[in-house]
Scaffold this motif. Structure first.
Motif, PDB file in Angstrom:
ATOM      1  N   SER A   1      -0.247 -36.054 -22.720  1.00  0.00           N
ATOM      2  CA  SER A   1      -0.352 -35.926 -21.240  1.00  0.00           C
ATOM      3  C   SER A   1      -0.622 -34.552 -20.753  1.00  0.00           C
ATOM      4  CB  SER A   1       1.329 -36.229 -20.733  1.00  0.00           C
ATOM      5  OG  SER A   1       2.041 -35.090 -21.083  1.00  0.00           O
ATOM      6  N   GLY A   2      -0.971 -33.602 -21.811  1.00  0.00           N
ATOM      7  CA  GLY A   2      -1.390 -32.235 -21.259  1.00  0.00           C
ATOM      8  C   GLY A   2       0.055 -31.294 -21.088  1.00  0.00           C
ATOM      9  N   ASP A   3       0.973 -31.957 -21.468  1.00  0.00           N
ATOM     10  CA  ASP A   3       2.282 -31.092 -21.440  1.00  0.00           C
ATOM     11  C   ASP A   3       2.176 -30.041 -22.285  1.00  0.00           C
ATOM     12  OD1 ASP A   3       5.869 -32.161 -21.650  1.00  0.00           O
ATOM     13  OD2 ASP A   3       4.965 -30.229 -21.427  1.00  0.00           O
TER      14      ASP A   3
ATOM     15  N   GLY B   1     -15.870 -35.399 -25.035  1.00  0.00           N
ATOM     16  CA  GLY B   1     -16.580 -35.080 -23.860  1.00  0.00           C
ATOM     17  C   GLY B   1     -16.158 -34.777 -22.769  1.00  0.00           C
ATOM     18  N   SER B   2     -14.798 -34.874 -22.545  1.00  0.00           N
ATOM     19  CA  SER B   2     -14.147 -34.433 -21.310  1.00  0.00           C
ATOM     20  C   SER B   2     -14.360 -33.031 -20.872  1.00  0.00           C
ATOM     21  CB  SER B   2     -12.566 -34.606 -21.040  1.00  0.00           C
ATOM     22  OG  SER B   2     -12.324 -35.853 -21.322  1.00  0.00           O
TER      23      SER B   2
ATOM     24  N   PRO C   1     -13.777 -38.775 -20.593  1.00  0.00           N
ATOM     25  CA  PRO C   1     -12.833 -40.182 -20.173  1.00  0.00           C
ATOM     26  C   PRO C   1     -11.816 -39.464 -19.782  1.00  0.00           C
ATOM     27  CG  PRO C   1     -12.938 -39.584 -22.393  1.00  0.00           C
ATOM     28  CD  PRO C   1     -14.100 -38.915 -21.757  1.00  0.00           C
ATOM     29  N   ALA C   2     -11.235 -38.384 -20.019  1.00  0.00           N
ATOM     30  CA  ALA C   2      -9.862 -37.764 -19.354  1.00  0.00           C
ATOM     31  C   ALA C   2      -9.956 -38.174 -17.754  1.00  0.00           C
ATOM     32  CB  ALA C   2      -9.562 -36.368 -19.433  1.00  0.00           C
ATOM     33  N   ARG C   3      -8.508 -38.524 -17.262  1.00  0.00           N
ATOM     34  CA  ARG C   3      -8.282 -38.954 -15.998  1.00  0.00           C
ATOM     35  C   ARG C   3      -7.688 -38.001 -15.283  1.00  0.00           C
ATOM     36  NH1 ARG C   3      -6.699 -45.305 -16.851  1.00  0.00           N
ATOM     37  NH2 ARG C   3      -8.640 -45.730 -17.981  1.00  0.00           N
ATOM     38  N   ASP C   4      -6.487 -37.249 -16.069  1.00  0.00           N
ATOM     39  CA  ASP C   4      -5.528 -36.545 -15.348  1.00  0.00           C
ATOM     40  C   ASP C   4      -5.925 -34.845 -15.510  1.00  0.00           C
ATOM     41  OD1 ASP C   4      -3.992 -38.473 -14.629  1.00  0.00           O
ATOM     42  OD2 ASP C   4      -3.227 -38.607 -16.708  1.00  0.00           O
ATOM     43  N   PRO C   5      -5.873 -34.157 -14.744  1.00  0.00           N
ATOM     44  CA  PRO C   5      -6.079 -32.648 -14.833  1.00  0.00           C
ATOM     45  C   PRO C   5      -5.082 -32.056 -15.982  1.00  0.00           C
ATOM     46  CG  PRO C   5      -4.725 -33.032 -13.033  1.00  0.00           C
ATOM     47  CD  PRO C   5      -4.983 -34.370 -13.508  1.00  0.00           C
ATOM     48  N   LEU C   6      -5.393 -30.605 -16.379  1.00  0.00           N
ATOM     49  CA  LEU C   6      -4.757 -30.047 -17.403  1.00  0.00           C
ATOM     50  C   LEU C   6      -3.625 -29.644 -16.786  1.00  0.00           C
ATOM     51  CD1 LEU C   6      -7.747 -27.829 -19.028  1.00  0.00           C
ATOM     52  CD2 LEU C   6      -6.450 -30.106 -20.026  1.00  0.00           C
ATOM     53  N   LYS C   7      -2.506 -29.345 -17.559  1.00  0.00           N
ATOM     54  CA  LYS C   7      -1.210 -29.015 -16.898  1.00  0.00           C
ATOM     55  C   LYS C   7      -1.524 -27.391 -16.485  1.00  0.00           C
ATOM     56  CE  LYS C   7       3.528 -28.078 -17.800  1.00  0.00           C
ATOM     57  NZ  LYS C   7       4.585 -28.021 -18.571  1.00  0.00           N
ATOM     58  N   LYS C   8      -1.266 -27.123 -15.270  1.00  0.00           N
ATOM     59  CA  LYS C   8      -1.155 -25.733 -15.043  1.00  0.00           C
ATOM     60  C   LYS C   8       0.231 -25.036 -15.272  1.00  0.00           C
ATOM     61  CE  LYS C   8      -2.201 -22.602 -11.084  1.00  0.00           C
ATOM     62  NZ  LYS C   8      -2.885 -22.605  -9.582  1.00  0.00           N
ATOM     63  N   LEU C   9      -0.301 -23.987 -15.769  1.00  0.00           N
ATOM     64  CA  LEU C   9       1.015 -23.005 -16.089  1.00  0.00           C
ATOM     65  C   LEU C   9       1.067 -21.646 -15.118  1.00  0.00           C
ATOM     66  CD1 LEU C   9       0.196 -22.634 -19.911  1.00  0.00           C
ATOM     67  CD2 LEU C   9       1.835 -24.192 -18.775  1.00  0.00           C
ATOM     68  N   LYS C  10       2.287 -21.079 -15.108  1.00  0.00           N
ATOM     69  CA  LYS C  10       2.232 -19.785 -14.459  1.00  0.00           C
ATOM     70  C   LYS C  10       1.650 -18.612 -14.931  1.00  0.00           C
ATOM     71  CE  LYS C  10       6.633 -21.615 -12.734  1.00  0.00           C
ATOM     72  NZ  LYS C  10       8.077 -22.042 -13.480  1.00  0.00           N
ATOM     73  N   ALA C  11       0.736 -18.000 -13.990  1.00  0.00           N
ATOM     74  CA  ALA C  11       0.110 -16.686 -14.489  1.00  0.00           C
ATOM     75  C   ALA C  11       0.495 -15.493 -13.780  1.00  0.00           C
ATOM     76  CB  ALA C  11      -1.200 -16.999 -14.841  1.00  0.00           C
ATOM     77  N   ALA C  12       0.850 -14.296 -14.173  1.00  0.00           N
ATOM     78  CA  ALA C  12       1.218 -13.339 -13.265  1.00  0.00           C
ATOM     79  C   ALA C  12       0.412 -12.156 -13.851  1.00  0.00           C
ATOM     80  CB  ALA C  12       2.647 -13.215 -13.185  1.00  0.00           C
TER      81      ALA C  12
ATOM     82  N   ALA D   1      -4.155 -26.144 -22.995  1.00  0.00           N
ATOM     83  CA  ALA D   1      -5.477 -26.516 -23.494  1.00  0.00           C
ATOM     84  C   ALA D   1      -5.564 -27.700 -24.030  1.00  0.00           C
ATOM     85  CB  ALA D   1      -5.989 -25.401 -24.574  1.00  0.00           C
ATOM     86  N   VAL D   2      -4.367 -28.645 -24.132  1.00  0.00           N
ATOM     87  CA  VAL D   2      -4.484 -29.907 -24.593  1.00  0.00           C
ATOM     88  C   VAL D   2      -5.221 -30.819 -23.570  1.00  0.00           C
ATOM     89  CG1 VAL D   2      -2.761 -31.550 -25.417  1.00  0.00           C
ATOM     90  CG2 VAL D   2      -2.192 -29.315 -25.895  1.00  0.00           C
ATOM     91  N   CYS D   3      -6.071 -31.535 -24.063  1.00  0.00           N
ATOM     92  CA  CYS D   3      -6.926 -32.667 -23.160  1.00  0.00           C
ATOM     93  C   CYS D   3      -5.806 -33.597 -22.876  1.00  0.00           C
ATOM     94  CB  CYS D   3      -8.074 -33.280 -23.980  1.00  0.00           C
ATOM     95  SG  CYS D   3      -8.930 -34.010 -23.046  1.00  0.00           S
ATOM     96  N   THR D   4      -5.869 -34.129 -21.520  1.00  0.00           N
ATOM     97  CA  THR D   4      -5.133 -34.975 -21.299  1.00  0.00           C
ATOM     98  C   THR D   4      -5.576 -36.433 -21.461  1.00  0.00           C
ATOM     99  OG1 THR D   4      -6.212 -35.135 -19.130  1.00  0.00           O
ATOM    100  CG2 THR D   4      -4.220 -33.814 -19.130  1.00  0.00           C
ATOM    101  N   HIS D   5      -6.765 -36.345 -22.399  1.00  0.00           N
ATOM    102  CA  HIS D   5      -7.427 -38.042 -22.801  1.00  0.00           C
ATOM    103  C   HIS D   5      -6.581 -38.379 -24.242  1.00  0.00           C
ATOM    104  CE1 HIS D   5     -10.478 -40.255 -24.963  1.00  0.00           C
ATOM    105  NE2 HIS D   5     -10.049 -41.061 -24.020  1.00  0.00           N
ATOM    106  N   GLN D   6      -6.780 -37.327 -25.194  1.00  0.00           N
ATOM    107  CA  GLN D   6      -6.183 -37.927 -26.255  1.00  0.00           C
ATOM    108  C   GLN D   6      -5.587 -36.755 -27.155  1.00  0.00           C
ATOM    109  OE1 GLN D   6      -8.728 -40.402 -28.881  1.00  0.00           O
ATOM    110  NE2 GLN D   6      -7.805 -42.166 -27.409  1.00  0.00           N
ATOM    111  N   GLY D   7      -5.490 -35.625 -26.505  1.00  0.00           N
ATOM    112  CA  GLY D   7      -4.610 -34.403 -27.017  1.00  0.00           C
ATOM    113  C   GLY D   7      -5.591 -33.326 -27.818  1.00  0.00           C
ATOM    114  N   CYS D   8      -6.918 -33.507 -27.753  1.00  0.00           N
ATOM    115  CA  CYS D   8      -7.344 -32.487 -28.478  1.00  0.00           C
ATOM    116  C   CYS D   8      -7.557 -31.139 -27.784  1.00  0.00           C
ATOM    117  CB  CYS D   8      -9.075 -32.891 -28.576  1.00  0.00           C
ATOM    118  SG  CYS D   8      -9.242 -34.339 -29.459  1.00  0.00           S
ATOM    119  N   THR D   9      -7.888 -30.052 -28.421  1.00  0.00           N
ATOM    120  CA  THR D   9      -7.717 -28.778 -27.885  1.00  0.00           C
ATOM    121  C   THR D   9      -9.271 -28.274 -26.969  1.00  0.00           C
ATOM    122  OG1 THR D   9      -6.181 -27.951 -29.460  1.00  0.00           O
ATOM    123  CG2 THR D   9      -7.390 -26.285 -27.981  1.00  0.00           C
ATOM    124  N   VAL D  10      -9.045 -28.279 -25.947  1.00  0.00           N
ATOM    125  CA  VAL D  10     -10.292 -27.756 -24.967  1.00  0.00           C
ATOM    126  C   VAL D  10     -10.713 -26.377 -25.155  1.00  0.00           C
ATOM    127  CG1 VAL D  10      -9.882 -29.563 -23.224  1.00  0.00           C
ATOM    128  CG2 VAL D  10      -9.143 -27.422 -22.781  1.00  0.00           C
TER     129      VAL D  10
END
Length: 144
Positions: free
Chosen positions: A40-42, A109-110, A123-134, A87-96
């Motif tokens: 899921s990009g978690d 190819g997402s 083919p990914a439908r969901d965005p990457l999970k956003k993290l907090k950056a400061a 960096a975990v692709c929400t399609h099938q978990g490869c590293t972007v």
């Protein structure tokens, strides 16, 4: 030396249930990327933080890093503005991987926008999970 016991259909059926369950569990484990939240990009609940030198992130580009055992990407869309994503692709978990102003998945190819994490091309439908950056001084700290 004793003769081996012949394998009967009953033996196969009796053992088959346990064997099939074990094989199914192995297959599921093999198909689920570690730390990906079931694809899921978690970011995998790794906790902690990651630090990246701001000067190492090109303006309009991004770099790869790790948050614990989870791969992440940190981008700088404009000078001093920093965002981070799993960096975990929400399609099938490869590293972007960072490619200019986008993150590209080498598996299917997402493509994702490096500034927002949104899907640019499936083919990914969901965005990457956003993290907090400061940003503090010249260091970027990323947390979940």
């Amino acid at each position: 030396m004793t003769e081996p016991t012949p394998i009967t259909r009953r033996t196969v059926v009796q053992l088959g249930g346990a064997t099939a369950a074990g094989a199914g569990a192995l297959l599921l484990a093999a198909c689920t990327p570690a730390g990906s939240g079931q694809g899921s990009g978690d970011a995998g609940g790794s906790g902690g933080s990651a630090t990246v030198e701001l000067s190492s992130i090109p303006v309009g580009g991004a770099v790869s890093a790790s948050l614990g055992s989870t791969p992440i990407v940190v981008s700088q869309p404009s000078a001093g503005e920093v965002v981070a994503f799993s960096a975990v692709c929400t399609h099938q978990g490869c590293t972007v991987a960072p490619q200019g102003k986008e993150f590209d998945c080498p598996c299917h190819g997402s493509k994702f926008d490096a500034a927002t994490g949104d899907v640019l091309n499936g083919p990914a439908r969901d965005p990457l999970k956003k993290l907090k950056a400061a940003v503090s001084g010249g260091t970027v700290t990323v947390t979940e």
